[in-house]
Write an enzyme that holds these catalytic residues in place. Structure first.
Site, short mmCIF file in Angstrom:
data_model
loop_
_atom_site.label_atom_id
_atom_site.label_comp_id
_atom_site.label_asym_id
_atom_site.label_seq_id
_atom_site.Cartn_x
_atom_site.Cartn_y
_atom_site.Cartn_z
N HIS A 403 -48.16 6.39 -25.63
CA HIS A 403 -48.81 6.25 -26.71
C HIS A 403 -50.11 6.33 -26.62
O HIS A 403 -51.21 6.41 -27.51
CB HIS A 403 -48.55 5.15 -27.68
N ASP A 407 -50.09 10.72 -29.96
CA ASP A 407 -50.11 10.05 -31.16
C ASP A 407 -48.78 10.27 -31.59
O ASP A 407 -48.18 11.20 -31.42
CB ASP A 407 -51.18 10.65 -32.07
#
Length: 432
Positions: A403, A407
């Site tokens: 992450h 995204d």
């Protein structure tokens, strides 16, 4: 005069290995370039060959010891005469070691079953089969030792008639089937006279192999370093299954390989990565490195653990080239002959837990990669199509990603692109 046997160069950045198995014992005759030991590195098994012909006179390290590149692990003396037996060995005692087709078995005190020596002289490393010699790979040697079979009596199904691990296992099973009635008759009276104690609890401690230690360390490093997150989707496999059924015979006839599911998914990943390039990127320091090629690491189960050989430039390959590469890597992984170069690199990983029956999982990325796609088993489930409940062959897909770089919107978009390409394979042909 004795010649030193040294640990060979093992590959870039690899400085040490573990002695996995001695293939020759002191007193055994060896030929030049004949394997005398098997080493385990972080990724693969490597054989150490004798630099000269002669007799193995001395082993300087034991199985399980860690040795550095260039270290002397054995010495080979001149001549082919066997070394004299140690004075401490009692003539009437059980033999300290047995040999099966030239591959040593540990002494009975080491906790392994051994077969008494059938001949006074050790069998050669290669057993003649017609005009050719039967050469055994490390994986096949281990199978021969474990199952106590004579490799010279087994017909090989590999290339040029070579023995494979499956050949050895099949021969061992056939041998067990033939001897089962006699063994049962011999064991039954003893079992009646002295039944085994009930409720016995045992433990066994086995040292982790270097490969398993490396896998454990890398997976933990991934959890400690990356911000891992997983997104899921499901995919209707009807179109791919129909395409395989329609073209599998023609495909195999033309290319000599079966048309599998992995080719479709590699192609779908290549298509989706064009729209979401971050899944094919990596973080180096404070920079993001984007690749204009797709090197797919395909997770393959090997006898000693999971390995990930890399299909280079998979985005530029045809279905046939992808399937041929996967089949070749699968065979090498099974035989323990994958090289380190074949497992280096990789920009994206695909792991197929469905072959083992997995319904759903959260795969862990393979650093420095930033994403991994998990495939799972196909099963018929009720779904709604055009307002009607119908049964379709469905598969869950899981995309684990870092992450820090990817995204949530990008991860979901990527997985949707893969889903669309699998449900409508025409997209793979017209680049949509």
């Amino acid at each position: 005069m004795a010649t030193d046997v040294k640990v060979p160069t093992l590959g870039e950045s690899i400085t040490e290995a573990t002695v996995g198995q001695w293939l020759k014992q002191p007193g055994d005759a060896v030929q030049a370039d004949e394997p005398i030991a098997s080493l385990e590195t972080d990724k693969v098994s490597v054989e150490v060959n004798s630099p000269v012909a002669g007799t193995l006179s001395e082993q300087l390290v034991k199985e399980g010891d860690t040795v550095a590149v260039g270290a002397v692990i054995a010495r080979v003396g001149e001549g082919g005469a066997a070394a004299p037996a140690p004075a401490a060995a009692a003539p009437a005692a059980a033999p300290a070691e047995a040999t099966v087709a030239g591959a040593p078995v540990n002494p009975a005190g080491a906790g392994e079953n051994v077969r008494p020596r059938e001949e006074d002289d050790p069998a050669p490393q290669t057993a003649p089969t017609g005009d050719a010699a039967l050469t055994l790979s490390p994986a096949v040697r281990r199978a021969v030792l474990e199952h106590h079979v004579d490799p010279s009596t087994i017909k090989g199904s590999g290339k040029d008639g070579r023995l494979t691990k499956d050949d050895v296992i099949a021969a061992a099973q056939a041998k067990k089937t033939e001897s089962a009635p006699a063994a049962a008759a011999a064991v039954a009276p003893a079992a009646t006279a002295a039944p085994a104690p009930s409720g016995e609890r045992k433990e066994e401690r086995v040292k982790m192999s270097r490969l398993r230690q490396t896998i454990a360390q890398r997976l933990k490093d991934a959890q400690n370093t990356a911000a891992l997150l997983t997104t899921f989707n499901d995919v209707d496999m009807t179109a791919v299954i129909d395409a395989r059924a329609r073209y599998k015979d023609l495909f195999e006839k033309k290319h000599g390989i079966r048309l599998g599911f992995m080719g479709f998914f590699v192609k779908a990943v290549a298509l989706a990565a064009r729209d979401v390039p971050s899944v094919n990127a990596r973080i180096e320091g404070d920079e993001i490195v984007y690749s204009d090629y797709l090197d797919v690491s395909v997770a393959v189960s090997a006898p000693k653990g999971l390995v990930v050989p890399v299909i280079r430039s998979a985005d530029r390959m045809s279905f046939a080239e992808i399937e041929q590469a996967i089949a070749a890597y699968g065979k090498k992984a099974k035989d323990g002959t994958l090289s380190m170069d074949e497992m280096k690199g990789g920009t994206f990983t695909i792991s197929n837990g469905g072959v083992f029956g997995s319904l759903l999982s959260t795969p862990i990325i393979n650093p420095p990669q930033s994403a991994v796609l998990g495939m799972h088993r196909i099963e018929d489930r009720p779904v709604v199509r055009d307002g009607q409940v119908v049964v379709r062959p469905m598969m869950y897909l899981a995309l684990s990603y870092d992450h820090r770089l990817i995204d949530g919107r990008e991860a979901v978009t990527f997985l949707v692109r893969v889903k669309e390409a699998i449900e409508d394979p025409t997209r793979l042909l017209i680049d949509l």
